[in-house]
Design a protein around this motif. Structure first.
Motif, PDB file in Angstrom:
ATOM      1  N   GLY A 105     -47.854  12.185  84.099  1.00 53.31           N
ATOM      2  CA  GLY A 105     -48.025  11.610  85.425  1.00 53.31           C
ATOM      3  C   GLY A 105     -47.270  12.385  86.483  1.00 53.31           C
ATOM      4  N   GLY A 106     -46.033  12.728  86.180  1.00 56.66           N
ATOM      5  CA  GLY A 106     -45.243  13.493  87.132  1.00 56.66           C
ATOM      6  C   GLY A 106     -45.813  14.871  87.396  1.00 56.66           C
ATOM      7  N   VAL A 107     -46.160  15.584  86.341  1.00 57.00           N
ATOM      8  CA  VAL A 107     -46.656  16.954  86.471  1.00 57.00           C
ATOM      9  C   VAL A 107     -47.972  16.994  87.256  1.00 57.00           C
ATOM     10  CG1 VAL A 107     -47.614  18.903  85.184  1.00 57.00           C
ATOM     11  CG2 VAL A 107     -45.467  17.854  84.441  1.00 57.00           C
ATOM     12  N   PHE A 108     -48.902  16.132  86.905  1.00 52.78           N
ATOM     13  CA  PHE A 108     -50.203  16.177  87.566  1.00 52.78           C
ATOM     14  C   PHE A 108     -50.131  15.667  89.003  1.00 52.78           C
ATOM     15  CE2 PHE A 108     -51.727  17.179  83.434  1.00 52.78           C
ATOM     16  CZ  PHE A 108     -52.958  17.790  83.627  1.00 52.78           C
ATOM     17  N   SER A 109     -49.269  14.713  89.268  1.00 52.49           N
ATOM     18  CA  SER A 109     -49.068  14.272  90.643  1.00 52.49           C
ATOM     19  C   SER A 109     -48.510  15.413  91.487  1.00 52.49           C
ATOM     20  CB  SER A 109     -48.115  13.073  90.672  1.00 52.49           C
ATOM     21  OG  SER A 109     -47.909  12.634  91.991  1.00 52.49           O
ATOM     22  N   ALA A 110     -47.553  16.139  90.936  1.00 48.62           N
ATOM     23  CA  ALA A 110     -46.953  17.265  91.658  1.00 48.62           C
ATOM     24  C   ALA A 110     -47.973  18.373  91.907  1.00 48.62           C
ATOM     25  CB  ALA A 110     -45.760  17.809  90.877  1.00 48.62           C
ATOM     26  N   ILE A 111     -48.782  18.678  90.902  1.00 47.80           N
ATOM     27  CA  ILE A 111     -49.783  19.740  91.049  1.00 47.80           C
ATOM     28  C   ILE A 111     -50.808  19.387  92.114  1.00 47.80           C
ATOM     29  CG2 ILE A 111     -51.729  20.884  89.893  1.00 47.80           C
ATOM     30  CD1 ILE A 111     -50.086  20.758  87.287  1.00 47.80           C
ATOM     31  N   VAL A 112     -51.369  18.179  92.020  1.00 48.50           N
ATOM     32  CA  VAL A 112     -52.415  17.775  92.966  1.00 48.50           C
ATOM     33  C   VAL A 112     -51.868  17.676  94.385  1.00 48.50           C
ATOM     34  CG1 VAL A 112     -54.022  15.929  93.595  1.00 48.50           C
ATOM     35  CG2 VAL A 112     -53.778  16.611  91.212  1.00 48.50           C
ATOM     36  N   SER A 113     -50.691  17.110  94.554  1.00 55.79           N
ATOM     37  CA  SER A 113     -50.122  16.973  95.900  1.00 55.79           C
ATOM     38  C   SER A 113     -49.788  18.338  96.487  1.00 55.79           C
ATOM     39  CB  SER A 113     -48.873  16.079  95.871  1.00 55.79           C
ATOM     40  OG  SER A 113     -47.828  16.670  95.136  1.00 55.79           O
ATOM     41  N   THR A 114     -49.362  19.274  95.652  1.00 52.26           N
ATOM     42  CA  THR A 114     -49.065  20.632  96.130  1.00 52.26           C
ATOM     43  C   THR A 114     -50.338  21.336  96.586  1.00 52.26           C
ATOM     44  OG1 THR A 114     -47.159  20.801  94.635  1.00 52.26           O
ATOM     45  CG2 THR A 114     -48.057  22.858  95.519  1.00 52.26           C
ATOM     46  N   ILE A 115     -51.412  21.191  95.819  1.00 53.66           N
ATOM     47  CA  ILE A 115     -52.692  21.794  96.198  1.00 53.66           C
ATOM     48  C   ILE A 115     -53.194  21.218  97.517  1.00 53.66           C
ATOM     49  CG2 ILE A 115     -55.137  21.980  95.567  1.00 53.66           C
ATOM     50  CD1 ILE A 115     -54.207  22.049  92.625  1.00 53.66           C
ATOM     51  N   LEU A 116     -53.073  19.904  97.680  1.00 43.66           N
ATOM     52  CA  LEU A 116     -53.609  19.244  98.874  1.00 43.66           C
ATOM     53  C   LEU A 116     -52.747  19.455 100.111  1.00 43.66           C
ATOM     54  CD1 LEU A 116     -54.833  15.809  97.439  1.00 43.66           C
ATOM     55  CD2 LEU A 116     -56.229  17.762  98.108  1.00 43.66           C
ATOM     56  N   TYR A 117     -51.430  19.390  99.934  1.00 43.54           N
ATOM     57  CA  TYR A 117     -50.536  19.375 101.100  1.00 43.54           C
ATOM     58  C   TYR A 117     -49.672  20.624 101.236  1.00 43.54           C
ATOM     59  CZ  TYR A 117     -51.986  14.509 100.768  1.00 43.54           C
ATOM     60  OH  TYR A 117     -52.738  13.362 100.685  1.00 43.54           O
ATOM     61  N   LYS A 118     -49.803  21.557 100.299  1.00 44.15           N
ATOM     62  CA  LYS A 118     -49.124  22.858 100.376  1.00 44.15           C
ATOM     63  C   LYS A 118     -47.604  22.755 100.438  1.00 44.15           C
ATOM     64  CE  LYS A 118     -53.136  24.964 100.622  1.00 44.15           C
ATOM     65  NZ  LYS A 118     -54.021  23.776 100.443  1.00 44.15           N
ATOM     66  N   ASN A 119     -47.057  21.706  99.812  1.00 43.17           N
ATOM     67  CA  ASN A 119     -45.600  21.624  99.707  1.00 43.17           C
ATOM     68  C   ASN A 119     -45.218  20.915  98.417  1.00 43.17           C
ATOM     69  OD1 ASN A 119     -46.467  19.060 100.692  1.00 43.17           O
ATOM     70  ND2 ASN A 119     -44.360  18.593 101.246  1.00 43.17           N
ATOM     71  N   LEU A 120     -44.076  21.262  97.895  1.00 44.35           N
ATOM     72  CA  LEU A 120     -43.592  20.679  96.635  1.00 44.35           C
ATOM     73  C   LEU A 120     -42.846  19.382  96.956  1.00 44.35           C
ATOM     74  CD1 LEU A 120     -42.332  24.003  95.008  1.00 44.35           C
ATOM     75  CD2 LEU A 120     -44.382  22.731  94.366  1.00 44.35           C
ATOM     76  N   ASP A 121     -43.560  18.283  96.965  1.00 42.13           N
ATOM     77  CA  ASP A 121     -43.034  16.985  97.393  1.00 42.13           C
ATOM     78  C   ASP A 121     -42.365  16.272  96.211  1.00 42.13           C
ATOM     79  OD1 ASP A 121     -42.596  14.385  98.245  1.00 42.13           O
ATOM     80  OD2 ASP A 121     -44.462  14.270  99.391  1.00 42.13           O
ATOM     81  N   LEU A 122     -41.055  16.171  96.254  1.00 39.97           N
ATOM     82  CA  LEU A 122     -40.320  15.525  95.167  1.00 39.97           C
ATOM     83  C   LEU A 122     -40.670  14.043  95.043  1.00 39.97           C
ATOM     84  CD1 LEU A 122     -38.183  15.482  92.932  1.00 39.97           C
ATOM     85  CD2 LEU A 122     -36.445  15.135  94.709  1.00 39.97           C
ATOM     86  N   THR A 123     -40.843  13.356  96.174  1.00 35.80           N
ATOM     87  CA  THR A 123     -41.137  11.922  96.104  1.00 35.80           C
ATOM     88  C   THR A 123     -42.485  11.665  95.427  1.00 35.80           C
ATOM     89  OG1 THR A 123     -42.109  11.908  98.327  1.00 35.80           O
ATOM     90  CG2 THR A 123     -39.761  11.443  98.159  1.00 35.80           C
ATOM     91  N   MET A 124     -43.448  12.554  95.651  1.00 36.67           N
ATOM     92  CA  MET A 124     -44.733  12.408  94.973  1.00 36.67           C
ATOM     93  C   MET A 124     -44.571  12.661  93.474  1.00 36.67           C
ATOM     94  SD  MET A 124     -47.724  11.460  96.086  1.00 36.67           S
ATOM     95  CE  MET A 124     -48.088  12.084  97.734  1.00 36.67           C
ATOM     96  N   PHE A 125     -43.733  13.627  93.125  1.00 35.60           N
ATOM     97  CA  PHE A 125     -43.412  13.919  91.726  1.00 35.60           C
ATOM     98  C   PHE A 125     -42.823  12.672  91.058  1.00 35.60           C
ATOM     99  CE2 PHE A 125     -41.884  17.925  89.228  1.00 35.60           C
ATOM    100  CZ  PHE A 125     -42.396  17.404  88.053  1.00 35.60           C
ATOM    101  N   LEU A 126     -41.882  12.047  91.749  1.00 36.88           N
ATOM    102  CA  LEU A 126     -41.204  10.865  91.206  1.00 36.88           C
ATOM    103  C   LEU A 126     -42.171   9.699  91.026  1.00 36.88           C
ATOM    104  CD1 LEU A 126     -37.907  10.955  93.330  1.00 36.88           C
ATOM    105  CD2 LEU A 126     -38.214  11.709  90.958  1.00 36.88           C
ATOM    106  N   ASN A 127     -42.989   9.460  92.030  1.00 37.66           N
ATOM    107  CA  ASN A 127     -43.945   8.353  91.913  1.00 37.66           C
ATOM    108  C   ASN A 127     -45.009   8.646  90.864  1.00 37.66           C
ATOM    109  OD1 ASN A 127     -43.051   6.222  93.525  1.00 37.66           O
ATOM    110  ND2 ASN A 127     -43.877   7.124  95.399  1.00 37.66           N
ATOM    111  N   GLY A 128     -45.316   9.924  90.641  1.00 32.43           N
ATOM    112  CA  GLY A 128     -46.236  10.284  89.572  1.00 32.43           C
ATOM    113  C   GLY A 128     -45.693   9.896  88.205  1.00 32.43           C
ATOM    114  N   ILE A 129     -44.384  10.094  88.014  1.00 31.44           N
ATOM    115  CA  ILE A 129     -43.746   9.673  86.762  1.00 31.44           C
ATOM    116  C   ILE A 129     -43.886   8.168  86.577  1.00 31.44           C
ATOM    117  CG2 ILE A 129     -41.500   9.402  85.608  1.00 31.44           C
ATOM    118  CD1 ILE A 129     -40.692  12.090  86.896  1.00 31.44           C
TER     119      ILE A 129
END
Length: 413
Positions: A254-278
């Motif tokens: 969940g964390g990894v795929f949330s981080a990948i998708v959010s990075t592709i869409l928003y062009k930044n490495l969003d830690l909060t999205m990573f955390l919520n993905g977990i």
């Protein structure tokens, strides 16, 4: 007797881990919100666990496990106020209560779950809801709504009596979406925080302590070993080990795929999205953690991580304000995890998927109606939103008369 002792000790350890999750929720919520509301959030979290346990002792436990009769519709039952002593007439412990654990352990483990539903709502309404209406809501939702809803499956109610029984191992729906539906209603009735939406555009309101939020997520991940591991209801080595593995893998995916998708869409490495993905992965696997292979668990977690990104975006587009992402995590991923039981793992079938849909729909209707009635009545009678001045200056000063960081106060208007 030796096996009972081993099982009971494991259940007590899991109870402690689930209790520890409340610290994780507190850290996550205060980390993702502004410092001027820290005391308010901590007060709500402490109120929820203390009052929640007392309510569960007085009415909740016997509402959730009423012992439905064969002629009952399996919708509502009540076994009486308070706890019944599990001591036999001879003065010894009733070992026939359950082969896996004692009556007392059962109450305490389930009581820890009960408070979680209101904690989910606490994060969604952070920074603008009056404390007294929230406390009244907690009393009614934790004391009545949650245990009645829980009885439909875990108490042997109508969802457990379906031809193909509805399945929710540890609460993707019974705990997480029960809280998530109420959070959605509360956010709609409250409105967004001042400054969240300007001229139709979304404005980020950063949390004041992301390291604390990160610690909260890691604590929640640890606590989930008790949340899911304890739901095996014994120390069975094979099933417990599998459950912990699937839980962990889903969280990671969940964390990894949330981080990948959010990075592709928003062009930044969003830690909060990573955390919520977990967290999304953890919520997603909770309904079927004991039924999945490691590969299934990774797939469920990965899809939950993707859902998080699009759910957060959808909530913003709908002009709803959820400061900590509680609705995306607990409602969207709770629904996904529940439906996934009919798609992946040992129970996958069309009949099971239909039963899962029936369960999701039943809880949606019940929780939407009850939470709307409670919160709307509070809104029209006493008001649920703080004044503009109170919101701008912070709820800590206005509702609690203190500051979480008196030596480091910033101007956050």
């Amino acid at each position: 007797m030796e096996l009972l002792t081993i099982n009971n000790v494991w259940m007590m350890i899991c109870t402690a881990l689930v209790f520890f999750m409340h610290l994780g929720f507190a850290f996550l919520e205060i980390g993702l919100t502004r410092q001027k509301n820290t005391i308010n959030i901590l007060f709500k979290n402490i109120f929820i666990i203390t009052v929640g346990l007392l309510l569960y002792c007085f009415v909740g436990f016997n509402l959730m496990y009423p012992g439905f009769s064969e002629s009952s519709l399996g919708i509502f039952g009540f076994a009486g106020f308070g706890l019944t002593s599990p001591i036999t007439d001879a003065g010894t412990l009733d070992l026939m209560y359950n082969e896996g654990y004692t009556y007392w352990t059962d109450f305490l483990f389930q009581g820890m779950f009960a408070a979680t539903a209101a904690t989910i709502v606490s994060g969604a309404v952070a920074e603008r809801m009056k404390i007294l209406p929230f406390m009244i809501f907690t009393l009614l939702y934790v004391g009545l709504v949650y245990p009645i809803a829980g009885s439909w499956k875990w108490g042997g109610g109508f969802l457990d009596q379906l031809t193909t029984p509805f399945y929710d191992f540890a609460g993707s729906t019974l705990v997480h979406s029960v809280g998530g539906w109420a959070a959605l209603v509360a956010v709609c009735l409250l409105g967004p925080r001042i400054g969240k939406f300007k001229n139709g555009k979304i404005q980020a309101i950063p949390g004041h302590n992301i390291p604390l939020a990160t610690a909260g997520v890691l604590i929640l991940w640890l606590g989930w070993f008790g949340f899911n591991g304890g739901s095996v209801l014994s120390a069975d080595p094979t099933l417990t080990s599998l459950t912990l593995v699937t839980t962990c893998l889903a969280a990671a995916a969940g964390g990894v795929f949330s981080a990948i998708v959010s990075t592709i869409l928003y062009k930044n490495l969003d830690l909060t999205m990573f955390l919520n993905g977990i967290l999304g992965g953890l919520v997603g696997i909770t309904a079927g953690a004991d039924q999945m292979s490691p590969t299934d668990a990774i797939a469920i977690g990965a899809i939950a991580g993707v859902i998080i990104v699009f759910a957060v975006s959808l909530i913003d587009k709908l002009k709803l304000d959820d400061p900590v992402g509680a609705i995306a995590v607990h409602l969207f991923c709770g629904i996904w995890g529940t439906l996934a039981v009919g798609i992946f793992g040992n129970l996958a079938s069309v009949d099971q998927f239909i039963s899962q849909l029936i369960g999701v729909g039943s809880y949606a209707v019940f929780c939407l109606v009850t939470s709307f009635v409670i919160i709307y009545v509070l809104k029209v009678t006493m008001g649920i939103r703080v004044s503009e001045e109170e919101e701008l200056e912070g709820l800590d000063v206005h509702e609690h008369g203190m500051d979480a960081y008196p030596d480091f106060r910033l101007n956050e208007h």
